[in-house]
Design a protein around this motif. Sequence first.
Motif, PDB file in Angstrom:
ATOM      1  N   LEU A   9      -1.675   3.808  -5.996  1.00 26.52           N
ATOM      2  CA  LEU A   9      -2.613   4.904  -6.249  1.00 26.52           C
ATOM      3  C   LEU A   9      -2.948   4.985  -7.736  1.00 26.52           C
ATOM      4  CD1 LEU A   9      -4.261   7.253  -5.180  1.00 26.52           C
ATOM      5  CD2 LEU A   9      -2.237   8.697  -5.396  1.00 26.52           C
ATOM      6  N   THR A  45     -13.197   4.702  -3.748  1.00 26.83           N
ATOM      7  CA  THR A  45     -12.431   5.214  -2.617  1.00 26.83           C
ATOM      8  C   THR A  45     -11.168   4.371  -2.497  1.00 26.83           C
ATOM      9  OG1 THR A  45     -13.522   3.770  -1.021  1.00 26.83           O
ATOM     10  CG2 THR A  45     -14.488   5.949  -1.319  1.00 26.83           C
ATOM     11  N   MET A  46     -10.207   4.860  -1.760  1.00 21.85           N
ATOM     12  CA  MET A  46      -8.942   4.150  -1.596  1.00 21.85           C
ATOM     13  C   MET A  46      -9.200   2.768  -0.984  1.00 21.85           C
ATOM     14  SD  MET A  46      -5.802   4.451  -2.113  1.00 21.85           S
ATOM     15  CE  MET A  46      -4.165   4.008  -1.612  1.00 21.85           C
ATOM     16  N   LEU A  52      -5.228   1.932  -8.625  1.00 24.46           N
ATOM     17  CA  LEU A  52      -6.598   2.117  -8.152  1.00 24.46           C
ATOM     18  C   LEU A  52      -7.333   3.180  -8.963  1.00 24.46           C
ATOM     19  CD1 LEU A  52      -6.108   1.785  -4.298  1.00 24.46           C
ATOM     20  CD2 LEU A  52      -7.041   0.088  -5.880  1.00 24.46           C
ATOM     21  N   THR A  53      -6.608   4.180  -9.423  1.00 27.62           N
ATOM     22  CA  THR A  53      -7.213   5.205 -10.291  1.00 27.62           C
ATOM     23  C   THR A  53      -7.624   4.582 -11.625  1.00 27.62           C
ATOM     24  OG1 THR A  53      -5.923   6.964  -9.258  1.00 27.62           O
ATOM     25  CG2 THR A  53      -6.823   7.413 -11.443  1.00 27.62           C
ATOM     26  N   LEU A  93       0.814  -1.219   0.000  1.00 25.53           N
ATOM     27  CA  LEU A  93       0.000   0.000   0.000  1.00 25.53           C
ATOM     28  C   LEU A  93       0.847   1.268   0.000  1.00 25.53           C
ATOM     29  CD1 LEU A  93      -2.931  -0.877   2.410  1.00 25.53           C
ATOM     30  CD2 LEU A  93      -3.035  -0.531  -0.047  1.00 25.53           C
TER      31      LEU A  93
END
Length: 128
Positions: free
Chosen positions: A101, A111-112, A104-105, A95
């Motif tokens: 990041l 949400t994260m 996940l985008t 993480l």
Amino acid sequence: MPPYTSTQKAAIQQFTGFTSVKDSVAVKHLRAQNWNIEQAVDAFFASNQIPSGTSSAVQNLNKIFDKYRDNAKDEPDSIGVEGSMRYLADLGLSLEEPVVLALLTELNAPTMGELTREGFTDGWRQLR
């Protein structure tokens, strides 16, 4: 299949799930990228060796998604934080890494640490 470590076997499974190719093709790309799943998948799609059966790719992505759901009964189209952490660990990511990041985008995480089925399947299919 020759003897592989558990990490290598997981990488082969992930690669074939993302790309719908045979294990031997996955091993070729993974070895070329020193068993880095993200780099191997990127290299595979950059080489334009995309299989024609996109419906099987979606089915494979759905199988991967289903493996990481936290609450399959109440939220069949959602991966929660715990499932996301297991998924990232299986990809060999922490993480704390900035690439998480970005990933996940690309997977349209609302949400994260949370993923939706649509974002997951569409995101992986569009990453080429």
